[in-house]
Scaffold this active site. Structure first.
Site, short mmCIF file in Angstrom:
data_model
loop_
_atom_site.label_atom_id
_atom_site.label_comp_id
_atom_site.label_asym_id
_atom_site.label_seq_id
_atom_site.Cartn_x
_atom_site.Cartn_y
_atom_site.Cartn_z
N THR A 25 38.96 37.87 37.82
CA THR A 25 38.60 38.46 37.23
C THR A 25 37.59 39.64 37.60
OG1 THR A 25 38.85 40.03 35.07
CG2 THR A 25 36.98 38.13 35.04
N TYR A 172 17.99 39.26 29.66
CA TYR A 172 19.04 40.34 31.33
C TYR A 172 18.25 40.39 32.58
CZ TYR A 172 22.56 42.23 33.68
OH TYR A 172 23.52 42.83 34.97
#
Length: 315
Positions: A25, A172
């Site tokens: 994806t 992150y």
């Protein structure tokens, strides 16, 4: 270098083998699609094999699927062994898969999810596959980072797994900074071999599933702003594709969108944060990553090879 680089600028990829992680994806899918259309044999290395098979069915050319769960070192080792058994060579390893802003959780090996998936999983996979790349002239390891690597830009060696005070944004940022430091240190180690290079890229702000864990407080404002600040996955994949295929590219470079603040636009050479070029931190992170993953690379640390620097990668 062209200011409007597109997939039309990708050279013929026939005879080349590309492994793309997270390719069912989003950015990974668009990267795999473009490479397959230019003739490469492409392996979609994905966690969900069923979704991977559906993605492969939509692509033209020689496309296969390999199970790979980057949250499990056992899975990484199994996938690497399977790839080594079926591939005599790998021209492109594109470390694309990732997670972003996840709630506090760990991988199967006990690593903070974002650091474990985005950095350690790809670190281990690269180390286990590198000997399929070293004999191949022009082979490249491309690792996808993010402008988020500038957020609280540091490798928190005193709490790598964010066990004391978790910040999903900070974690992150650390994982994406680690992606760049890994690229620069890997390039330093690859340079004496003269065949394989390490390059990095970032997609700017692209409309993909990666942001599905974005905190609710940010999700609504981002939804309103999305049409203004995001680009399609196909555009977001262009920096990765240029890093992988531009004949003018060389090791240690970093590609991103050429628009304002690197948010969107056609790919060009960019620079990363000053912290990302700190050689001593890169080398410390490498040593810690080898210890945590148990993976040792078939390239040692050179003693006199210059490190990539901001001035070296801007072109």
């Amino acid at each position: 270098m062209t200011d409007k680089w597109t997939t039309a600028d990708i050279p013929d990829q026939r005879g080349r083998v590309a492994v793309v992680t997270g390719a069912n994806t989003g950015l990974g899918y668009e990267t795999a699609k473009a490479l397959a259309e230019r003739g490469a044999s492409v392996v979609l290395a994905v966690r969900n094999v069923e979704k991977g098979e559906r993605a492969a069915a939509q692509l033209t050319g020689d496309v296969t699927v390999q199970a790979l769960d980057l949250t499990s070192l056992d899975s990484v080792r199994t996938a690497a062994a399977a790839l080594r058994s079926r591939l005599d060579r790998i021209d492109l390893l594109i470390n694309n898969a990732g997670v972003m802003y996840t709630p506090q959780q760990t991988t199967r090996d006990g690593f903070e999810m974002q650091f474990g998936t985005n950095h350690l999983g790809h670190f281990a996979l690269t180390g286990l596959l590198l000997d399929r790349m070293l004999p191949v002239p022009g082979s490249r390891v491309v690792t996808v980072s993010s402008t988020g690597h500038r957020i609280r830009a540091a490798i928190h060696f005193d709490d790598l797994q964010w066990e004391r005070a978790y910040s999903r944004v900070g974690a992150y940022g650390q994982s994406k900074l680690a992606n760049l430091m890994f690229t620069y240190e890997l390039q330093r180690r690859l340079a004496p071999h003269g065949t394989t290079v390490a390059v990095a890229a970032h997609p700017g702000v692209s409309s993909t599933e990666l942001a599905r864990s974005t905190p609710a407080a940010l999700r609504l404002p981002l939804t309103w702003l999305a049409p203004l600040i995001t680009q399609t996955p196909a555009m977001g994949a262009l920096p990765t594709l240029r890093a992988a295929t531009d004949p003018a590219g060389f090791g240690g470079q970093y590609y991103g969108p050429g628009g304002r603040h690197e948010i969107k636009g056609h790919p060009r050479l960019v620079t990363s944060s000053p912290e990302s070029y700190e050689v001593a931190v890169q080398q410390r992170l490498w040593a810690v990553s080898e210890e945590l993953t148990g993976v040792t690379f078939p390239v040692g640390r050179p003693t006199r090879t210059a490190a990539p620097s901001a001035s070296a990668v801007t072109g």
